[in-house]
Scaffold this motif. Sequence first.
Motif, PDB file in Angstrom:
ATOM      1  N   UNK A 134       0.838  -1.208   0.000  1.00  0.00           N
ATOM      2  CA  UNK A 134       0.000   0.000   0.000  1.00  0.00           C
ATOM      3  C   UNK A 134       0.869   1.253   0.000  1.00  0.00           C
ATOM      4  N   UNK A 135       1.971   1.229   0.756  1.00  0.00           N
ATOM      5  CA  UNK A 135       2.895   2.366   0.771  1.00  0.00           C
ATOM      6  C   UNK A 135       3.530   2.550  -0.601  1.00  0.00           C
ATOM      7  N   UNK A 136       3.938   1.464  -1.249  1.00  0.00           N
ATOM      8  CA  UNK A 136       4.525   1.556  -2.590  1.00  0.00           C
ATOM      9  C   UNK A 136       3.519   2.112  -3.596  1.00  0.00           C
ATOM     10  N   UNK A 137       2.271   1.698  -3.473  1.00  0.00           N
ATOM     11  CA  UNK A 137       1.235   2.215  -4.370  1.00  0.00           C
ATOM     12  C   UNK A 137       1.055   3.716  -4.163  1.00  0.00           C
ATOM     13  N   UNK A 138       1.082   4.153  -2.913  1.00  0.00           N
ATOM     14  CA  UNK A 138       0.947   5.576  -2.608  1.00  0.00           C
ATOM     15  C   UNK A 138       2.143   6.370  -3.141  1.00  0.00           C
ATOM     16  N   UNK A 139       3.351   5.820  -2.979  1.00  0.00           N
ATOM     17  CA  UNK A 139       4.547   6.482  -3.505  1.00  0.00           C
ATOM     18  C   UNK A 139       4.499   6.575  -5.029  1.00  0.00           C
ATOM     19  N   UNK A 140       3.916   5.567  -5.663  1.00  0.00           N
ATOM     20  CA  UNK A 140       3.765   5.582  -7.122  1.00  0.00           C
ATOM     21  C   UNK A 140       2.791   6.680  -7.539  1.00  0.00           C
ATOM     22  N   UNK A 141       1.683   6.819  -6.806  1.00  0.00           N
ATOM     23  CA  UNK A 141       0.717   7.883  -7.113  1.00  0.00           C
ATOM     24  C   UNK A 141       1.347   9.260  -6.968  1.00  0.00           C
ATOM     25  N   UNK A 142       2.282   9.387  -6.015  1.00  0.00           N
ATOM     26  CA  UNK A 142       2.955  10.671  -5.803  1.00  0.00           C
ATOM     27  C   UNK A 142       4.098  10.902  -6.801  1.00  0.00           C
ATOM     28  N   UNK A 143       4.392   9.905  -7.616  1.00  0.00           N
ATOM     29  CA  UNK A 143       5.468  10.038  -8.598  1.00  0.00           C
ATOM     30  C   UNK A 143       6.856   9.800  -8.037  1.00  0.00           C
ATOM     31  N   UNK A 144       6.953   9.272  -6.812  1.00  0.00           N
ATOM     32  CA  UNK A 144       8.259   9.028  -6.196  1.00  0.00           C
ATOM     33  C   UNK A 144       8.799   7.638  -6.519  1.00  0.00           C
ATOM     34  N   UNK A 145       7.917   6.721  -6.881  1.00  0.00           N
ATOM     35  CA  UNK A 145       8.281   5.387  -7.349  1.00  0.00           C
ATOM     36  C   UNK A 145       7.465   5.080  -8.589  1.00  0.00           C
ATOM     37  N   UNK A 146       7.887   4.044  -9.294  1.00  0.00           N
ATOM     38  CA  UNK A 146       7.135   3.596 -10.463  1.00  0.00           C
ATOM     39  C   UNK A 146       7.002   2.074 -10.339  1.00  0.00           C
ATOM     40  N   UNK A 147       5.969   1.684  -9.558  1.00  0.00           N
ATOM     41  CA  UNK A 147       5.779   0.272  -9.214  1.00  0.00           C
ATOM     42  C   UNK A 147       4.463  -0.212  -9.826  1.00  0.00           C
ATOM     43  N   UNK A 148       4.520  -0.970 -10.929  1.00  0.00           N
ATOM     44  CA  UNK A 148       3.280  -1.415 -11.575  1.00  0.00           C
ATOM     45  C   UNK A 148       2.514  -2.467 -10.769  1.00  0.00           C
ATOM     46  N   UNK A 149       3.211  -3.298 -10.007  1.00  0.00           N
ATOM     47  CA  UNK A 149       2.553  -4.339  -9.218  1.00  0.00           C
ATOM     48  C   UNK A 149       3.088  -4.278  -7.781  1.00  0.00           C
ATOM     49  N   UNK A 150       2.463  -3.451  -6.939  1.00  0.00           N
ATOM     50  CA  UNK A 150       2.988  -3.260  -5.585  1.00  0.00           C
ATOM     51  C   UNK A 150       3.048  -4.541  -4.752  1.00  0.00           C
ATOM     52  N   UNK A 151       2.074  -5.427  -4.895  1.00  0.00           N
ATOM     53  CA  UNK A 151       2.085  -6.669  -4.111  1.00  0.00           C
ATOM     54  C   UNK A 151       3.331  -7.501  -4.432  1.00  0.00           C
ATOM     55  N   UNK A 152       3.609  -7.636  -5.712  1.00  0.00           N
ATOM     56  CA  UNK A 152       4.778  -8.406  -6.140  1.00  0.00           C
ATOM     57  C   UNK A 152       6.074  -7.708  -5.730  1.00  0.00           C
ATOM     58  N   UNK A 153       6.119  -6.387  -5.894  1.00  0.00           N
ATOM     59  CA  UNK A 153       7.327  -5.629  -5.558  1.00  0.00           C
ATOM     60  C   UNK A 153       7.614  -5.673  -4.060  1.00  0.00           C
ATOM     61  N   UNK A 154       6.555  -5.642  -3.226  1.00  0.00           N
ATOM     62  CA  UNK A 154       6.745  -5.712  -1.778  1.00  0.00           C
ATOM     63  C   UNK A 154       7.381  -7.038  -1.388  1.00  0.00           C
ATOM     64  N   UNK A 155       6.910  -8.118  -1.984  1.00  0.00           N
ATOM     65  CA  UNK A 155       7.480  -9.428  -1.676  1.00  0.00           C
ATOM     66  C   UNK A 155       8.920  -9.532  -2.180  1.00  0.00           C
ATOM     67  N   UNK A 156       9.194  -8.971  -3.353  1.00  0.00           N
ATOM     68  CA  UNK A 156      10.551  -9.020  -3.889  1.00  0.00           C
ATOM     69  C   UNK A 156      11.509  -8.202  -3.028  1.00  0.00           C
ATOM     70  N   UNK A 157      11.055  -7.031  -2.545  1.00  0.00           N
ATOM     71  CA  UNK A 157      11.930  -6.234  -1.681  1.00  0.00           C
ATOM     72  C   UNK A 157      12.255  -6.991  -0.404  1.00  0.00           C
ATOM     73  N   UNK A 158      11.250  -7.617   0.175  1.00  0.00           N
ATOM     74  CA  UNK A 158      11.474  -8.408   1.385  1.00  0.00           C
ATOM     75  C   UNK A 158      12.498  -9.511   1.135  1.00  0.00           C
ATOM     76  N   UNK A 159      12.391 -10.182  -0.005  1.00  0.00           N
ATOM     77  CA  UNK A 159      13.347 -11.233  -0.346  1.00  0.00           C
ATOM     78  C   UNK A 159      14.746 -10.691  -0.577  1.00  0.00           C
ATOM     79  N   UNK A 160      14.843  -9.529  -1.233  1.00  0.00           N
ATOM     80  CA  UNK A 160      16.144  -8.893  -1.448  1.00  0.00           C
ATOM     81  C   UNK A 160      16.843  -8.611  -0.126  1.00  0.00           C
ATOM     82  N   UNK A 161      16.080  -8.120   0.826  1.00  0.00           N
ATOM     83  CA  UNK A 161      16.652  -7.757   2.119  1.00  0.00           C
ATOM     84  C   UNK A 161      17.072  -8.991   2.904  1.00  0.00           C
ATOM     85  N   UNK A 162      16.170  -9.943   3.021  1.00  0.00           N
ATOM     86  CA  UNK A 162      16.430 -11.058   3.937  1.00  0.00           C
ATOM     87  C   UNK A 162      17.300 -12.150   3.346  1.00  0.00           C
ATOM     88  N   UNK A 163      17.217 -12.372   2.038  1.00  0.00           N
ATOM     89  CA  UNK A 163      18.009 -13.442   1.463  1.00  0.00           C
ATOM     90  C   UNK A 163      17.858 -14.724   2.266  1.00  0.00           C
TER      91      UNK A 163
END
Length: 200
Positions: A134-163
């Motif tokens: 939801x935060x990524x979607x809001x940042x996209x609406x504000x033009x600060x990010x460009x995230x077409x699929x926030x649900x998928x991107x949120x999971x990918x970010x979590x995976x990037x961090x935790x490995x």
Amino acid sequence: MARRRGQVDERKSEAILDAATTLFADKGLQAKMEEIAKLAGVSKQTLYNRFASKLEIAQALANQRSDLVVAPLKAGGEPDVVLEALGRALLERVCHRDKVGSMRGVSLMSVEAPEIAQAIYEAGPKRSLKLLAAWMADQTRQGKLQVPNPDEAAEMFSGLVMGHGHLKAMLGVEQINAEGIDMRAREAVRVFMAAYAPKS
């Protein structure tokens, strides 16, 4: 000062959750409500007044951890700053040796009580991902990010961090230190922003 009638003593709730964390890590679903009350130093009636079942306790623990992990989302700031703080919170709260005991307990529960494991997942990790999406979607609406699929991107970010950090902590093998946490969080944000920063 005396408590007003109906006012909850939060210290007792915290003691119950701390006791449950210890017992769930050790015994999983075999931990008894009476044992939780005894370790917490409260009566059984006090325990049941706050939590009707082990499921409610487990959900409260998952929700508590989720709140701590996603706290940076509420702090505001530029996306890279917020994501780096979130990355550190994930590594400190989820991948640290001292913080994975309750997750081991969930693993023990998952075979004999899959509905409890599902409820814990929904109250904790799934909730955190939804708030991040939801935060990524809001940042996209504000033009600060460009995230077409926030649900998928949120999971990918979590995976990037935790490995493998969470797995290593669960198994009690090679641990990430404070310097490694900062480096991992920064690198995960660098990779994420390369993919999802607005294209100029």
